[in-house]
Structures are given as structure tokens and as C-alpha cells.
Design a protein around this motif. Structure first.
Motif, PDB file in Angstrom:
ATOM      1  N   ALA A  99      39.048 -50.268 -48.809  1.00 61.10           N
ATOM      2  CA  ALA A  99      37.925 -49.630 -48.115  1.00 61.10           C
ATOM      3  C   ALA A  99      37.302 -50.674 -47.193  1.00 61.10           C
ATOM      4  CB  ALA A  99      36.888 -49.138 -49.123  1.00 61.10           C
ATOM      5  N   VAL A 100      37.088 -50.325 -45.943  1.00 58.48           N
ATOM      6  CA  VAL A 100      36.530 -51.252 -44.958  1.00 58.48           C
ATOM      7  C   VAL A 100      35.095 -50.835 -44.652  1.00 58.48           C
ATOM      8  CG1 VAL A 100      36.782 -52.269 -42.673  1.00 58.48           C
ATOM      9  CG2 VAL A 100      38.820 -51.609 -43.973  1.00 58.48           C
ATOM     10  N   PHE A 101      34.179 -51.750 -44.872  1.00 57.70           N
ATOM     11  CA  PHE A 101      32.747 -51.479 -44.699  1.00 57.70           C
ATOM     12  C   PHE A 101      32.215 -52.402 -43.603  1.00 57.70           C
ATOM     13  CE2 PHE A 101      28.316 -52.237 -46.567  1.00 57.70           C
ATOM     14  CZ  PHE A 101      27.798 -51.057 -46.056  1.00 57.70           C
ATOM     15  N   LEU A 102      31.711 -51.813 -42.527  1.00 58.53           N
ATOM     16  CA  LEU A 102      31.160 -52.593 -41.419  1.00 58.53           C
ATOM     17  C   LEU A 102      29.665 -52.294 -41.303  1.00 58.53           C
ATOM     18  CD1 LEU A 102      34.275 -51.753 -40.553  1.00 58.53           C
ATOM     19  CD2 LEU A 102      33.618 -52.948 -38.467  1.00 58.53           C
ATOM     20  N   PRO A 103      28.835 -53.050 -42.000  1.00 56.45           N
ATOM     21  CA  PRO A 103      27.404 -52.746 -42.007  1.00 56.45           C
ATOM     22  C   PRO A 103      26.689 -53.277 -40.774  1.00 56.45           C
ATOM     23  CG  PRO A 103      27.809 -54.679 -43.339  1.00 56.45           C
ATOM     24  CD  PRO A 103      29.170 -54.193 -42.866  1.00 56.45           C
ATOM     25  N   ASP A 104      25.615 -52.606 -40.415  1.00 53.81           N
ATOM     26  CA  ASP A 104      24.672 -53.189 -39.460  1.00 53.81           C
ATOM     27  C   ASP A 104      23.936 -54.332 -40.154  1.00 53.81           C
ATOM     28  OD1 ASP A 104      25.292 -51.446 -37.428  1.00 53.81           O
ATOM     29  OD2 ASP A 104      23.615 -50.097 -37.804  1.00 53.81           O
ATOM     30  N   LEU A 105      23.710 -55.425 -39.437  1.00 56.36           N
ATOM     31  CA  LEU A 105      22.961 -56.552 -39.976  1.00 56.36           C
ATOM     32  C   LEU A 105      21.767 -56.817 -39.060  1.00 56.36           C
ATOM     33  CD1 LEU A 105      25.873 -58.975 -40.970  1.00 56.36           C
ATOM     34  CD2 LEU A 105      24.724 -57.271 -42.385  1.00 56.36           C
ATOM     35  N   ASP A 111      18.499 -66.996 -43.307  1.00 68.80           N
ATOM     36  CA  ASP A 111      17.657 -66.136 -44.145  1.00 68.80           C
ATOM     37  C   ASP A 111      17.833 -64.671 -43.764  1.00 68.80           C
ATOM     38  OD1 ASP A 111      16.647 -68.242 -45.593  1.00 68.80           O
ATOM     39  OD2 ASP A 111      14.721 -68.323 -44.526  1.00 68.80           O
ATOM     40  N   GLU A 112      17.851 -64.394 -42.466  1.00 67.66           N
ATOM     41  CA  GLU A 112      17.993 -63.013 -42.000  1.00 67.66           C
ATOM     42  C   GLU A 112      19.351 -62.434 -42.391  1.00 67.66           C
ATOM     43  OE1 GLU A 112      15.175 -63.486 -38.014  1.00 67.66           O
ATOM     44  OE2 GLU A 112      17.322 -63.184 -37.807  1.00 67.66           O
ATOM     45  N   ILE A 113      20.385 -63.238 -42.229  1.00 65.89           N
ATOM     46  CA  ILE A 113      21.734 -62.779 -42.559  1.00 65.89           C
ATOM     47  C   ILE A 113      21.867 -62.527 -44.063  1.00 65.89           C
ATOM     48  CG2 ILE A 113      24.139 -63.569 -42.716  1.00 65.89           C
ATOM     49  CD1 ILE A 113      23.539 -65.003 -39.976  1.00 65.89           C
ATOM     50  N   THR A 114      21.331 -63.431 -44.863  1.00 66.44           N
ATOM     51  CA  THR A 114      21.400 -63.280 -46.318  1.00 66.44           C
ATOM     52  C   THR A 114      20.773 -61.973 -46.763  1.00 66.44           C
ATOM     53  OG1 THR A 114      21.313 -65.678 -46.624  1.00 66.44           O
ATOM     54  CG2 THR A 114      20.788 -64.313 -48.532  1.00 66.44           C
ATOM     55  N   LYS A 115      19.577 -61.699 -46.278  1.00 64.42           N
ATOM     56  CA  LYS A 115      18.882 -60.469 -46.668  1.00 64.42           C
ATOM     57  C   LYS A 115      19.650 -59.239 -46.217  1.00 64.42           C
ATOM     58  CE  LYS A 115      15.506 -58.078 -48.393  1.00 64.42           C
ATOM     59  NZ  LYS A 115      15.380 -57.972 -49.883  1.00 64.42           N
ATOM     60  N   ALA A 116      20.169 -59.257 -44.994  1.00 68.58           N
ATOM     61  CA  ALA A 116      20.890 -58.100 -44.460  1.00 68.58           C
ATOM     62  C   ALA A 116      22.167 -57.835 -45.247  1.00 68.58           C
ATOM     63  CB  ALA A 116      21.205 -58.318 -42.983  1.00 68.58           C
ATOM     64  N   ILE A 117      22.919 -58.889 -45.580  1.00 69.74           N
ATOM     65  CA  ILE A 117      24.166 -58.704 -46.321  1.00 69.74           C
ATOM     66  C   ILE A 117      23.880 -58.284 -47.758  1.00 69.74           C
ATOM     67  CG2 ILE A 117      26.188 -59.917 -47.250  1.00 69.74           C
ATOM     68  CD1 ILE A 117      26.386 -61.418 -44.631  1.00 69.74           C
ATOM     69  N   GLU A 118      22.851 -58.829 -48.343  1.00 69.29           N
ATOM     70  CA  GLU A 118      22.471 -58.420 -49.696  1.00 69.29           C
ATOM     71  C   GLU A 118      22.141 -56.929 -49.734  1.00 69.29           C
ATOM     72  OE1 GLU A 118      19.962 -60.495 -53.272  1.00 69.29           O
ATOM     73  OE2 GLU A 118      19.042 -60.464 -51.278  1.00 69.29           O
ATOM     74  N   ASN A 119      21.385 -56.469 -48.749  1.00 67.26           N
ATOM     75  CA  ASN A 119      21.052 -55.047 -48.665  1.00 67.26           C
ATOM     76  C   ASN A 119      22.302 -54.195 -48.433  1.00 67.26           C
ATOM     77  OD1 ASN A 119      18.338 -55.571 -49.002  1.00 67.26           O
ATOM     78  ND2 ASN A 119      17.859 -55.534 -46.821  1.00 67.26           N
ATOM     79  N   ALA A 120      23.207 -54.700 -47.609  1.00 64.89           N
ATOM     80  CA  ALA A 120      24.433 -53.953 -47.308  1.00 64.89           C
ATOM     81  C   ALA A 120      25.289 -53.786 -48.557  1.00 64.89           C
ATOM     82  CB  ALA A 120      25.217 -54.679 -46.218  1.00 64.89           C
ATOM     83  N   MET A 145      25.615 -55.026 -34.535  1.00 65.64           N
ATOM     84  CA  MET A 145      25.311 -53.697 -35.059  1.00 65.64           C
ATOM     85  C   MET A 145      26.599 -52.890 -35.109  1.00 65.64           C
ATOM     86  SD  MET A 145      22.156 -54.144 -35.661  1.00 65.64           S
ATOM     87  CE  MET A 145      21.455 -52.545 -36.006  1.00 65.64           C
ATOM     88  N   GLN A 146      27.259 -52.909 -36.260  1.00 65.25           N
ATOM     89  CA  GLN A 146      28.606 -52.350 -36.355  1.00 65.25           C
ATOM     90  C   GLN A 146      28.641 -50.832 -36.201  1.00 65.25           C
ATOM     91  OE1 GLN A 146      31.246 -54.145 -36.417  1.00 65.25           O
ATOM     92  NE2 GLN A 146      30.495 -56.162 -36.958  1.00 65.25           N
TER      93      GLN A 146
END
Length: 220
Positions: free
Chosen positions: A28-34, A44-53, A1-2
Motif C-alpha cells: 500500500a502506497v501512502f503519500l500524505p500531505d505534510l 519539528d514541523e516535519i516530525t509533527k506532520a509525519i506523526e499525524n500522517a 502537498m502530495q
């Protein structure tokens, strides 16, 4: 959780990367929560989270959606590999101490510490959270191992690995050779170092960042 690192001002809590070095060069540095639901399907969980990010990221007016790179260290390296095998969103990738094959990492033998079995716990119930042994569900391990989808990668990959890394030192070589066999643009850089860059010698840190920025400049 960045978002937990929001007040570190670009200085990674795990000391894997100094994000100020990227920002000072115009990135630009983007550190999303996944966020994950811990369903025993990490890919599957990582794919969805990164796609949303990324969907949220490209809404920013200063972001060029055609010039996005992804960088990940350790489990973040695994996550970045998942992303580039399943999503065609990134023009460059840097994988630092990553895991491409959960099966080989699960059964890794370390001659420096032959009695170590920490990877079993990390993968069965730890951050990978497979929820089963390899012998309980081989298909689970295969579908969550990015290496089996390397033929889908369209992103140039820079692989960085410390050869004294007790967690995943054996992953980088097969990762690189698989990408080269598939004629994918890839580069492998090995350092006589441990897992986290925070313990690396200054000259190797300098070399690491120079290679990262050269890679980004070349492909972005």
C-alpha cells in the motif's frame, strides 16, 4: 502537498518513483500531505506532520502498523531522515538523494560548477527555510540536521545517490559512514547519474528498484 498528485495514479509528478511498481507487489502506497507553518524549524514541523500522517494511516484496517517503511527523495529524503531519528515507527527506510547535514549541504562546493551558490538560497529561505545564515545561528543548523541524532536510529537505511547530483552528491558518503560507525544497518548504492531518476539510464533504474524491493522484503 502530495494530494496535488491524486490524479496521477501512482506516477510521481517529479518522476522520482513509480508507485504502481510498489502497488503491483502488494504494498500500500501512502503519500500524505505534510503541511508546514514555515517557522524556521523544519525538523519539528516535519516530525509533527509525519506523526499525524502515520496516526491516520494505521486506522486503515488493511494496514499493519508493524510493517511500515518510509521512502523519500531529495527534501523527502531529508524528511525521512528526520522521521527515523525522531519517531520509532518504521521498519525500513530508503533515502534517495537526501540531506543529513544541513551545514555541509549549505556550504557544499561543487568542482563541476565552482561558482554555484544555489544551496544557500535553498536552505536560508527556500524549502528548508532556516531563516538565518549558519553564522547567525549555528544551533539552529545543528538541531535541524538529522546526522546529529543518528545514534537514535533503529531503522535499517538504504541510501541511494547519484554521483553527478549537483544538489547533494556529497551527503551520501558521510551519511553511510556515520551509520556504520554507530553499528546501524545501512547500505549505500552509488550511480553515475544526476539528481532525478527520470534522467537515469534504464539499467540503473532497474537496479534501483530491485534494491528497493529487496530491502523492503528483507526488513518488512
Amino acid at each position: 502537498m502530495q494530494s496535488e498528485s491524486i490524479r496521477l495514479f501512482g506516477l510521481s509528478q517529479t518522476k522520482c518513483d513509480n508507485h504502481q511498481l510498489f502497488a503491483s507487489r502488494g504494498y500500500a502506497v501512502f503519500l500524505p500531505d505534510l503541511p508546514r507553518s514555515w517557522s524556521h524549524e523544519p525538523a519539528d514541523e516535519i516530525t509533527k506532520a509525519i506523526e499525524n500522517a502515520v496516526e491516520a494511516l494505521v486506522k486503515h484496517p488493511d494496514i499493519d502498523p508493524d510493517r511500515i517503511a518510509i521512502i523519500g527523495h531529495s527534501f523527502g529524503g531529508y524528511s525521512a531522515l528526520v522521521a527515523i531519528t525522531r519517531l520509532q515507527l518504521f521498519k525500513a527506510a530508503i533515502i534517495s538523494a537526501g540531506v543529513a547535514n544541513i551545514i555541509s549541504n549549505y556550504t557544499q562546493f561543487d568542482s563541476w560548477d565552482p561558482d554555484t551558490t544555489s544551496n544557500y538560497g535553498m536552505i536560508e529561505g527556500g524549502i528548508f527555510n532556516m531563516g538565518a545564515t549558519l553564522w547567525d545561528d549555528q544551533d539552529l543548523y545543528i538541531r535541524n540536521s538529522p546526522i546529529f541524532d543518528f545514534h537514535k536510529i533503529e531503522t535499517p537505511v538504504l541510501i541511494v545517490q547519484g554521483t553527478r547530483d549537483h544538489i547533494c552528491h556529497a551527503e551520501a558518503g558521510p551519511m553511510f559512514s556515520a551509520l556504520k560507525r554507530l553499528d546501524k544497518p545501512a547500505q549505500l548504492v552509488l550511480y553515475d547519474e544526476d539528481h532525478h531518476q527520470s534522467s537515469w539510464r534504464h539499467e540503473n533504474i532497474e537496479d534501483y528498484y530491485q534494491r528497493v524491493f529487496d530491502w523492503l522484503e528483507k526488513f518488512l
